[in-house]
Design a protein around this motif. Sequence first.
Motif, PDB file in Angstrom:
ATOM      1  N   PRO A 135       0.811  -1.228   0.000  1.00  0.00           N
ATOM      2  CA  PRO A 135       0.000   0.000   0.000  1.00  0.00           C
ATOM      3  C   PRO A 135       0.844   1.277   0.000  1.00  0.00           C
ATOM      4  N   VAL A 136       1.947   1.290   0.754  1.00  0.00           N
ATOM      5  CA  VAL A 136       2.802   2.477   0.784  1.00  0.00           C
ATOM      6  C   VAL A 136       3.447   2.700  -0.581  1.00  0.00           C
ATOM      7  N   LEU A 137       3.958   1.651  -1.181  1.00  0.00           N
ATOM      8  CA  LEU A 137       4.580   1.770  -2.497  1.00  0.00           C
ATOM      9  C   LEU A 137       3.601   2.344  -3.515  1.00  0.00           C
ATOM     10  N   LEU A 138       2.404   1.802  -3.575  1.00  0.00           N
ATOM     11  CA  LEU A 138       1.427   2.258  -4.568  1.00  0.00           C
ATOM     12  C   LEU A 138       0.947   3.676  -4.265  1.00  0.00           C
ATOM     13  N   HIS A 139       0.819   4.009  -2.978  1.00  0.00           N
ATOM     14  CA  HIS A 139       0.406   5.371  -2.625  1.00  0.00           C
ATOM     15  C   HIS A 139       1.465   6.382  -3.038  1.00  0.00           C
ATOM     16  N   MET A 140       2.724   6.077  -2.783  1.00  0.00           N
ATOM     17  CA  MET A 140       3.788   7.011  -3.130  1.00  0.00           C
ATOM     18  C   MET A 140       3.885   7.203  -4.644  1.00  0.00           C
ATOM     19  N   LEU A 141       3.720   6.144  -5.393  1.00  0.00           N
ATOM     20  CA  LEU A 141       3.759   6.252  -6.853  1.00  0.00           C
ATOM     21  C   LEU A 141       2.590   7.073  -7.383  1.00  0.00           C
ATOM     22  N   ALA A 142       1.440   6.934  -6.735  1.00  0.00           N
ATOM     23  CA  ALA A 142       0.265   7.694  -7.169  1.00  0.00           C
ATOM     24  C   ALA A 142       0.396   9.171  -6.809  1.00  0.00           C
ATOM     25  N   GLU A 143       0.904   9.450  -5.610  1.00  0.00           N
ATOM     26  CA  GLU A 143       0.973  10.829  -5.128  1.00  0.00           C
ATOM     27  C   GLU A 143       2.152  11.615  -5.702  1.00  0.00           C
ATOM     28  N   LEU A 144       3.191  10.909  -6.096  1.00  0.00           N
ATOM     29  CA  LEU A 144       4.403  11.572  -6.577  1.00  0.00           C
ATOM     30  C   LEU A 144       4.700  11.117  -8.005  1.00  0.00           C
ATOM     31  N   PRO A 145       3.988  11.660  -8.973  1.00  0.00           N
ATOM     32  CA  PRO A 145       4.133  11.208 -10.353  1.00  0.00           C
ATOM     33  C   PRO A 145       5.485  11.525 -10.975  1.00  0.00           C
ATOM     34  N   THR A 146       6.311  12.303 -10.280  1.00  0.00           N
ATOM     35  CA  THR A 146       7.644  12.620 -10.798  1.00  0.00           C
ATOM     36  C   THR A 146       8.664  11.524 -10.497  1.00  0.00           C
ATOM     37  N   ILE A 147       8.294  10.528  -9.696  1.00  0.00           N
ATOM     38  CA  ILE A 147       9.216   9.435  -9.382  1.00  0.00           C
ATOM     39  C   ILE A 147       9.525   8.639 -10.645  1.00  0.00           C
ATOM     40  N   ARG A 148      10.796   8.472 -10.920  1.00  0.00           N
ATOM     41  CA  ARG A 148      11.237   7.740 -12.103  1.00  0.00           C
ATOM     42  C   ARG A 148      12.030   6.477 -11.760  1.00  0.00           C
ATOM     43  N   ARG A 149      12.453   6.356 -10.518  1.00  0.00           N
ATOM     44  CA  ARG A 149      13.198   5.174 -10.101  1.00  0.00           C
ATOM     45  C   ARG A 149      12.737   4.764  -8.713  1.00  0.00           C
ATOM     46  N   VAL A 150      12.478   3.469  -8.559  1.00  0.00           N
ATOM     47  CA  VAL A 150      12.096   2.914  -7.266  1.00  0.00           C
ATOM     48  C   VAL A 150      13.068   1.799  -6.917  1.00  0.00           C
ATOM     49  N   LEU A 151      13.580   1.828  -5.712  1.00  0.00           N
ATOM     50  CA  LEU A 151      14.357   0.711  -5.184  1.00  0.00           C
ATOM     51  C   LEU A 151      13.923   0.527  -3.738  1.00  0.00           C
ATOM     52  N   VAL A 152      13.154  -0.519  -3.493  1.00  0.00           N
ATOM     53  CA  VAL A 152      12.626  -0.736  -2.150  1.00  0.00           C
ATOM     54  C   VAL A 152      13.022  -2.115  -1.641  1.00  0.00           C
ATOM     55  N   MET A 153      13.241  -2.172  -0.346  1.00  0.00           N
ATOM     56  CA  MET A 153      13.482  -3.435   0.330  1.00  0.00           C
ATOM     57  C   MET A 153      12.201  -3.852   1.028  1.00  0.00           C
ATOM     58  N   VAL A 154      11.752  -5.052   0.730  1.00  0.00           N
ATOM     59  CA  VAL A 154      10.513  -5.582   1.294  1.00  0.00           C
ATOM     60  C   VAL A 154      10.753  -7.038   1.685  1.00  0.00           C
ATOM     61  N   GLN A 155       9.776  -7.639   2.340  1.00  0.00           N
ATOM     62  CA  GLN A 155       9.874  -9.054   2.656  1.00  0.00           C
ATOM     63  C   GLN A 155      10.060  -9.845   1.360  1.00  0.00           C
ATOM     64  N   SER A 156      10.884 -10.883   1.403  1.00  0.00           N
ATOM     65  CA  SER A 156      11.258 -11.608   0.193  1.00  0.00           C
ATOM     66  C   SER A 156      10.047 -12.100  -0.600  1.00  0.00           C
ATOM     67  N   GLU A 157       9.042 -12.606   0.102  1.00  0.00           N
ATOM     68  CA  GLU A 157       7.851 -13.104  -0.588  1.00  0.00           C
ATOM     69  C   GLU A 157       7.101 -11.980  -1.291  1.00  0.00           C
ATOM     70  N   VAL A 158       7.100 -10.792  -0.695  1.00  0.00           N
ATOM     71  CA  VAL A 158       6.452  -9.637  -1.315  1.00  0.00           C
ATOM     72  C   VAL A 158       7.231  -9.207  -2.554  1.00  0.00           C
ATOM     73  N   ALA A 159       8.548  -9.244  -2.458  1.00  0.00           N
ATOM     74  CA  ALA A 159       9.379  -8.926  -3.618  1.00  0.00           C
ATOM     75  C   ALA A 159       9.077  -9.866  -4.776  1.00  0.00           C
ATOM     76  N   ASP A 160       8.919 -11.146  -4.452  1.00  0.00           N
ATOM     77  CA  ASP A 160       8.574 -12.128  -5.488  1.00  0.00           C
ATOM     78  C   ASP A 160       7.234 -11.800  -6.137  1.00  0.00           C
ATOM     79  N   ARG A 161       6.268 -11.415  -5.320  1.00  0.00           N
ATOM     80  CA  ARG A 161       4.935 -11.114  -5.860  1.00  0.00           C
ATOM     81  C   ARG A 161       4.960  -9.861  -6.728  1.00  0.00           C
ATOM     82  N   LEU A 162       5.687  -8.854  -6.284  1.00  0.00           N
ATOM     83  CA  LEU A 162       5.747  -7.616  -7.063  1.00  0.00           C
ATOM     84  C   LEU A 162       6.354  -7.855  -8.440  1.00  0.00           C
ATOM     85  N   ALA A 163       7.358  -8.726  -8.495  1.00  0.00           N
ATOM     86  CA  ALA A 163       8.068  -8.952  -9.757  1.00  0.00           C
ATOM     87  C   ALA A 163       7.548 -10.157 -10.528  1.00  0.00           C
ATOM     88  N   ALA A 164       6.472 -10.782 -10.034  1.00  0.00           N
ATOM     89  CA  ALA A 164       5.951 -12.002 -10.673  1.00  0.00           C
ATOM     90  C   ALA A 164       5.410 -11.724 -12.069  1.00  0.00           C
TER      91      ALA A 164
END
Length: 293
Positions: A135-164
Motif C-alpha cells: 500500500p505504501v509503495l502504490l500510494h507514493m507512486l500515485a501521489e508523486l508522479p515525478t518518481i522515475r526510479r524505485v528501489l525498495v526493500m521488502v519481505q522476500s515473498e512480497v518482492a517475489d509477488r511484485l516482480a511475478a
Amino acid sequence: MTRADVSFLGPVEVRELAAELDIVPTKKLGQNFVHDANTVRRIVAAADLAEDSYPVEVGPGLGSLTLGLLEQCGRAAAVEIDSRLAARLPQTVSERAAGTDLHLVNKDALTVAREDFPQDPDALVANLPYNVSVPVLLHMLAELPTIRRVLVMVQSEVADRLAAQPGSKIYGVPSVKASYYGKVRRAGAIGPHVFWPVPKVDSGLVRIDCYGTPEAGEAPWEISPEFRARLWPLIDAAFAQRRKTLRAALSGVYGSGALAEEALVAAGIDPKLRGEKLTIEDFVRLVQAGDTA
C-alpha cells in the motif's frame, strides 16, 4: 554535486540511539533497523541514482539508509511516522552528514501528498515497513508522479509477488499495479543479520524503472488518477476469487456476466481466462475498450 563525507551507523551506534530514544522496535510499525554500512551502500548502488537526484525515503528510522542517500545525492526527503525518530533524525544527519540537506516529513506515509515536499522527488528508495509495504509503495507512486526510479526493500515473498509474471501462482494485484508504472524486477536479496532486531524472514530488493526513463521508455498508456480509477477496480475484481473466469469475476464491475463478456471480447481477451493470465497490457486494453458500468 560532489559526494558527501558521511559517517555511517554501525550495530553499536544503532543500539545506542535506540536506547537514547527509549525505542523498542515494534512489529506493528514494521521496525527493523539496518546496521550494516555495506548493505546500505549496496541498496543505494542498486538504485543507480544520479548525483543530482532528489530521493524520498519512507521509514528512515534511525537514519542508516538516509545517510547512504545523502552520501550519494547530498540531499533527500524522508517520511517518518514515529515522532521520536523524526525528532532525532536531523541531529544524526548534522553529526554524520554535515553539509547535506534533509527534508523531513513526520506523518504516516499513507497520507503523504505532493505538497509535503519542497520539490518533486524523482526517486523512492526505502526499507519499507513490511506490514504495509505494498500500500505504501502504490500510494507514493500515485501521489508523486515525478518518481522515475524505485528501489525498495521488502519481505522476500512480497518482492517475489511484485516482480511475478503472468501465469505464475504468486502473480496478482501487486504485480499488475506495480507494472502499470514501469518495468519491475528483483534487484537482489538481503539476509536477516544486517538488521536489528533480526527479522525471521529474508528481504528482497525490488527495482522499478518508471515510464519516462531510458530503461522503461515512454509510457505506453495513460498514467493519471482518472485512468487508475477505471483500471484498479478491474484488477481487484479479476483476482478477488482467483478460480473464477474473467466473465464471472468481472460481472460485478460491468453489471452482469454478459456485459463483462462483451467488454472482454471487445478488448480481444478470452472471457474464459482467469485473471492470473492477463498482463497489464490486457487490463489497460480492457479499460480502453470502453468505460465500465
